[in-house]
Motif scaffolding. Structure first.
Motif, short mmCIF file in Angstrom:
data_model
loop_
_atom_site.label_atom_id
_atom_site.label_comp_id
_atom_site.label_asym_id
_atom_site.label_seq_id
_atom_site.Cartn_x
_atom_site.Cartn_y
_atom_site.Cartn_z
N GLY A 629 -14.89 9.90 -17.31
CA GLY A 629 -14.01 10.15 -16.17
C GLY A 629 -13.63 8.88 -15.44
O GLY A 629 -14.36 7.89 -15.44
N LEU A 630 -12.47 8.91 -14.80
CA LEU A 630 -11.97 7.81 -13.98
C LEU A 630 -11.48 8.37 -12.65
O LEU A 630 -10.64 9.28 -12.64
N GLU A 631 -12.01 7.85 -11.54
CA GLU A 631 -11.50 8.17 -10.22
C GLU A 631 -10.75 6.96 -9.69
O GLU A 631 -11.31 5.86 -9.62
N GLN A 632 -9.48 7.15 -9.35
CA GLN A 632 -8.61 6.05 -8.99
C GLN A 632 -7.88 6.33 -7.68
O GLN A 632 -7.29 7.40 -7.51
N GLN A 633 -7.96 5.36 -6.75
CA GLN A 633 -7.20 5.46 -5.51
C GLN A 633 -5.80 4.92 -5.77
O GLN A 633 -5.62 3.76 -6.12
N LEU A 634 -4.78 5.77 -5.59
CA LEU A 634 -3.39 5.39 -5.84
C LEU A 634 -2.70 5.03 -4.54
O LEU A 634 -3.24 5.26 -3.45
N PRO A 635 -1.50 4.45 -4.62
CA PRO A 635 -0.73 4.19 -3.39
C PRO A 635 -0.47 5.47 -2.60
O PRO A 635 -0.60 6.58 -3.13
N TRP A 636 -0.12 5.32 -1.36
CA TRP A 636 0.16 6.43 -0.43
C TRP A 636 -1.07 7.32 -0.21
O TRP A 636 -0.97 8.52 0.00
#
Length: 755
Positions: A629-636
């Motif tokens: 799994g990958l948890e990623q903080q995206l823009p906005w």
């Protein structure tokens, strides 16, 4: 390290201690400074000093793994069943069957207490319940003497978000809650929660309703049988739609009688049903069926289940340090169910070798249990603790199964195919457990004794009645060593037992399939299993790693086995005819690669060997599964999560199930100061169906099943959070939890213990 930022000083300290407040007492800090502690405790507010602590998603000890669901970004979009695919040592296959360390013989608890409705219908319940209603999932594979001895592969404890107990001194009238609505191509779901505190009273209530539509399932079953009349081939094709409404409600109250005494009460109700209308097509050829024939019949199934439970717990601390205590608890559980099946044959001309008659089967089951327990914990000083207690369980299971021949549209009771069956069970248990913590070492040694009195009665056949009683002495032990402040090593031994359930004991024969018979075995004995586990844990602020090596042995396992009888009918029943050896390597890694990215890997590799000497069955093989799994903080401010689950072929005594792959992606965004949450989830965008192949074989048959399951899921959910505080109520809980909570350290305000 100090940095000068716009005339103000910021002090950043990273601690690996389990007691961040103790470190604060030793560190001179200006109250205007900002102190950030990366620990494992909840967020605290200490008179102007901002303490921000982050809980890890997974917490490992020598004998237990806790998956903190609320710290997982996918909790906002997944169901409980989806979340279980990410939990170490738990596997969910393509047909939503849940296993712990490769075994389906585990006990299901809710908030630390056995819940029979969840136990009997766990897969269906988990598919309906949103993960956002679950606080954490405990996988207890090496329980000590305090724990009930049932469940050969351990216990799966589902902790809900509420938690009653001692109130917070800084909150006299606080509350928070949420309302959530989810829509998907698989159905709709609505749920709500509220919890709060008023003076010495804490409370929580939650409820949900889900309507799940799992789409059209296609199943093809091919059976090749070898009899004295020659080789025959049977093929069944069926397509049906699964719909499953489910509702759940729970209410808890906690009241602090004084600084040393707390009482908690809770009540819950849940239930659901499944309706299926099918038109299977059966084809026969060879052997007793000659040149062959085929026919189609209507099958209408109506299955309903429900559960109700209530509990009361009292805890009294025996000293000011809250390290010695007495607890008293009571639990009531009631679980009725009804399964009805109509089998109507439209055109049976040309059929040979089979007797086809219209049938109606009506089976009702009731399960009632009363549990009482007393626990005493004594702090002996110098890192020594003695725990002892007694327990009594009264269970009453009843099954009323009726078979009717449908003649000219009327239901005519078939006495030979009907049965009223009762199983009465009383269990008396006692335990003693000694714990020692000394510098870098810790040890636990315990012994539990359980004596079972069981009575089986048949209303129409009193000559079959029998009574038996038996005792089981269950030892357990563990030893741990802290290699460094960030790593530890542990070795455990646990013996577990499994009493056969009513469905395995019930001798009623299900004859709704004219080519097959299904029934239980009332002579089944208690299963005894032995487990040895070596575990290594490593913790760093950015990396968490756990690996364990374990071996299980069972000498009298209850196996579901099949054979063909003299009438050419396929029989399925149970017996204590199995011996199994399983070796597992489980691993979990979580890495905060950077500020906005976190990677996770959870998986296992196992080798199993199964034998049933009397039946001359022997099977073995390697299996494995993994979740990446990958948890990623995206823009906005968008939080995203991507995960891939893969599973190899899974073996059992008589065959295997094929592997599978499962992909999931989700996006979450909060608005209005985190009061509004919007989430979207898309599962398996590239594959519309999951194909599962199952194979089993015996001395006189081979059976192959091909299953096609709708797989794609597109879901949208909206959640509204309300209240006048964000505090977690009941963080100092005294709720009795059937012994499945950690005993807290001496510096903890209270400890959790119980049934």
């Amino acid at each position: 390290m100090k940095n000068n930022i716009k005339g103000k000083q910021a002090l950043a300290i990273t601690l690996l201690s389990f007691s961040p407040l103790a470190a604060l007492a030793q560190a001179p800090v200006n109250t205007a400074d900002s102190l950030k502690l990366q620990g494992i405790h909840d967020s605290l507010d200490l008179q102007g000093v901002e303490v921000v602590a982050q809980k890890p998603v997974v917490r490992m000890t020598t004998d237990k793994m806790t998956y903190n669901v609320q710290q997982d970004a996918d909790a906002k979009t997944m169901t409980l069943l989806d979340m279980l695919r990410k939990v170490p040592m738990v596997t969910v296959d393509g047909q939503d069957n849940v296993t712990v360390k490769g075994s389906s013989n585990f006990k299901v608890y809710v908030d630390g207490k056995p819940n029979q409705m969840f136990q009997n219908n766990f897969s269906q319940v988990a598919k309906s319940m949103p993960a956002s209603m679950v606080k954490s999932i405990d996988v207890i594979t090496s329980p000590g003497a305090k724990y009930d001895a049932e469940g050969t592969s351990g216990v799966l404890d589902i902790k809900l978000v509420h938690q009653s107990g001692q109130p917070n001194s800084d909150c006299s009238n606080c509350y928070n809650g949420n309302v959530e609505l989810s829509l998907s191509n698989k159905g709709e779901r609505a749920n709500a929660y509220i919890g709060g505190q008023h003076g010495k009273l804490t409370y929580s209530a939650m409820g949900m309703f889900a309507w799940q539509d799992f789409g059209n399932l296609k199943v093809t079953n091919t059976r090749l049988q070898q009899t004295s009349l020659g080789e025959s081939l049977q093929t069944t094709d069926v397509e049906f739609k699964q719909k499953h409404p489910f509702s759940f409600g729970n209410f808890t109250l906690g009241y602090a009688l004084d600084s040393l005494s707390t009482i908690n009460v809770s009540a819950g109700v849940n239930g659901g049903y499944t309706n299926q209308n099918m038109q299977p097509r059966n084809s026969f050829s060879g052997g007793p069926y000659g040149n062959g024939f085929s026919y189609v019949y209507n099958s209408n199934q109506r299955n309903r289940f429900m559960g109700a439970n209530a509990s009361a717990d009292y805890q009294r601390w025996l000293n000011a340090d809250h390290t010695s205590s007495l607890t008293l608890s009571y639990l009531f559980d009631y679980n009725p169910a009804r399964n009805r099946t109509w089998t109507i044959y439209n055109n049976v001309s040309g059929v040979t070798g089979l007797t086809l008659t219209d049938l109606f089967s009506d089976s009702r089951t009731w399960g009632t249990s009363h549990t009482g327990q007393a626990d005493l914990t004594l702090d002996l000083g110098k890192g020594q603790t003695l725990e002892t207690g007694t327990k009594f369980i009264s269970r009453h299971n009843k099954s009323d199964s009726r078979l009717y021949d449908i003649v000219d549209g009327n239901d005519v009771l078939n006495d030979a195919g009907s049965m009223l069956y009762r199983n009465l069970q009383s269990i008396v248990a006692g335990y003693a457990q000694y714990k020692l913590t000394k510098e870098k070492y810790n040890a636990r040694l315990g012994l539990r004794y359980e004596h079972t009195f069981e009575s089986v009665k048949y209303a129409e056949h009193s000559d079959r009645n029998f009574h038996k009683d038996y005792g089981n002495l269950v030892p357990s032990g563990s030893i741990g060593y802290n290699i460094t402040p960030m790593s530890n090593l542990g070795l455990t031994y646990t013996m577990r037992i499994s009493r056969p359930g009513i469905s395995q004991l019930n001798p009623y024969t299900d004859r709704t399939d004219p080519t097959a018979l299904t029934y239980g075995n009332p002579s089944l004995a208690v299963v005894k299993s032995h487990n040895v586990t070596l575990a290594y844990n490593f913790f760093m602020p950015k990396v968490m790693f756990n690996v364990s090596l374990s071996h299980d042995y069972i000498g009298n396992e209850i196996e579901n086995y099949q054979f063909v009888d003299a009438d050419n009918k396929y029989n399925s029943t149970y017996a204590n005819n199995g011996k199994s050896r399983n070796t597992y390597v489980d691993a979990f890694i979580r890495w905060a690669a950077c500020k906005n990215s976190t990677l996770m890997l959870s998986g296992n590799v196992s080798y199993g060997d199964w034998k049933a000497k009397e039946l001359d069955y022997h099977n073995w093989g390697w299996s494995g599964n993994a979740y990446v799994g990958l948890e990623q903080q995206l823009p906005w401010k968008i939080k995203s999560s991507f995960g891939l689950f893969a599973q190899t072929r899974q073996y059992n005594l008589m065959g295997y199930n094929s592997g599978m792959q499962f992909f999931n992606a989700s996006l979450t965004r909060t608005f209005l100061k985190d009061r509004l949450e919007l989430s979207a989830r898309y599962a398996n965008p590239l594959r519309s169906h999951l194909i599962i192949n199952q194979h089993s074989a015996g001395a006189d048959f081979s059976n192959h099943t091909h299953v096609s399951i709708p797989l794609q899921v597109l879901a949208l959910s909206v959640k509204w959070n309300f209240g006048n505080t964000k505090k977690q109520f009941g963080q100092y809980s005294s709720k009795i939890n059937n012994d499945f909570n950690d005993s807290q350290k001496k510096d903890s305000p209270t400890s959790k213990m119980g049934m």
